[in-house]
Enzyme design. Structure first.
Site, PDB file in Angstrom:
ATOM      1  CB  CYS A  82      48.568  45.986  43.878  1.00  0.00           C
ATOM      2  SG  CYS A  82      48.877  44.826  45.228  1.00  0.00           S
ATOM      3  CB  CYS A 214      44.461  48.521  52.322  1.00  0.00           C
ATOM      4  SG  CYS A 214      45.378  47.323  51.333  1.00  0.00           S
TER       5      CYS A 214
END
Length: 394
Positions: A82, A214
């Site tokens: 990420c 998220c």
């Protein structure tokens, strides 16, 4: 050599839900074209390019860049989970800072599928194997997606150790939605209240609701970085300086501490912050605006402490005092962050760069933080890598 490095141009396409986006190469192309136009440069001016993506075949970066043009320059494809987008930016800045080149492009994109993150490979040991094993041992919750178990487990550890309430994470998520409502590039612009977040379906009873996580997202973003000499020669803007930056990986404490907070990258984030601050000659108190890695509301709270906004155990007070939003000490994630803006893995770090560059230029429009002169960026990838970047208005 140690050249000053400036952000000359940025670009970003609107983030979308999986299935609603254009192809990854089209998103990458559009972000690159925007960054070139913003900088006032042609592709022929770019001397190296770094492409960030997680889910894709080798040389996807070339596929996207070739849509803009083919100039024969080095293209390096980057995958650091990420933190991929910021890792590409780190490499581009390093190339310019060292004097290897005067102008480098970092771009990132991701075309994601719905649902929880999972590996594309089933015939080999997963990169996250040790993290997954210890997180199961520490939480005794094996039957939920890995990312939820790890970050929610870290939030639970903070709750257990410091008495932090679940409602505090809900406040963080509600704040993200209010910020995203001002950002036309965010995927979720609907405002939710803390009560809405608390009443959402539980993913782990008493620990995390669905709205605290998220969403998988598709998108693309890009940045062009240049040396001071190149900028002066070409008449480019030098109003945003990358004053400090660090890329760190896990320390022995990640596993030796047997602590969920350490397992999700707290120590490498704290180390990266110290290194970036030292290079820039600032402290966390000098910043006005921060884009940080809020993949879960829990991780935003942990990152307040890792970045030195407050001492360990006191982040709940920071939230309750409103020191993470407009009118408070800092504005964290004015873009809406990963929670509301979205999280296309390879693009996330460059989308943070896009937001903070516009903040320091004073052109962020609805999300503008008044008087922004110092900005901090934090981008985390489990497995692991963390990039902390300090930008200064020049």
């Amino acid at each position: 050599m140690s050249n000053k490095v400036f952000v000359a141009g940025v670009g970003m396409v609107p983030f979308t839900k999986p299935g609603a986006s254009e192809s990854y190469d089209v998103m990458g192309e559009k972000a690159i074209r925007q960054a070139l136009a913003d900088a006032g440069l042609d592709l022929s001016d770019i001397q190296q390019a770094y492409a960030g993506y997680v889910y894709g075949d080798s040389t996807c970066g070339q596929k996207a860049l070739y849509r803009v043009g083919m100039t024969g320059i080095p293209v390096i494809n980057v995958n650091n989970n990420c933190s991929t987008g910021s890792s590409a930016l780190f490499l581009a800045r390093q190339a310019v800072r060292s004097g290897a080149v005067d102008c480098a492009l970092a771009f990132g994109f991701e075309q994601m599928n719905p649902g929880a993150l999972k590996s594309a490979w089933t015939d080999r040991a997963p990169a996250m194997e040790i993290f997954q094993k210890q997180s199961i041992e520490l939480t005794d919750v094996p039957d939920i997606p890995n990312a939820i178990r790890m970050f929610a487990g870290a939030g639970k550890a903070h709750m257990d150790k410091y008495g932090t309430r679940l409602e505090t994470f809900a406040k963080i998520r509600a704040k993200a939605s209010r910020h995203a409502a001002r950002n036309p590039l965010a995927v979720f612009r609907n405002v939710v209240s803390s009560e809405d977040v608390m009443n959402a379906p539980m993913l782990w009873d008493g620990v995390i609701t669905r709205l605290m996580a998220c969403p998988p997202t598709c998108g693309g973003a890009a940045a062009i970085v240049v040396s001071e000499a190149f900028a002066k020669k070409r008449g480019l803007r030098t109003d945003v300086l990358i004053a400090g930056q660090a890329l760190t990986t896990d320390l022995p404490s990640t596993f030796e501490a047997r602590d969920m907070i350490r397992l999700v990258g707290y120590d490498m984030a704290a180390l990266g912050a110290r290194q970036a601050y030292e290079e820039a000659g600032i402290g966390a108190e000098d910043a006005q605006v921060i884009e940080l890695h809020d993949c879960f509301a829990q991780n935003e709270l942990l990152t307040y402490e890792a970045l030195g906004l407050c001492v360990e155990g006191s982040a709940e007070r920071l939230v309750n005092d409103g020191d993470n939003t407009y009118g408070g000490r800092w504005v964290t994630n004015p873009s809406g962050g990963l929670l509301s803006k979205g999280h296309p893995l390879g693009a996330t770090g460059l989308a943070q760069c896009y937001e903070l560059t516009r903040q320091l230029r004073g052109v962020a429009e609805g999300t503008q933080v008044e008087g922004a002169r110092v900005a901090i960026q934090h981008n985390l990838g489990l497995g692991g890598a963390c990039v902390v970047t300090v930008y200064q208005k020049n």
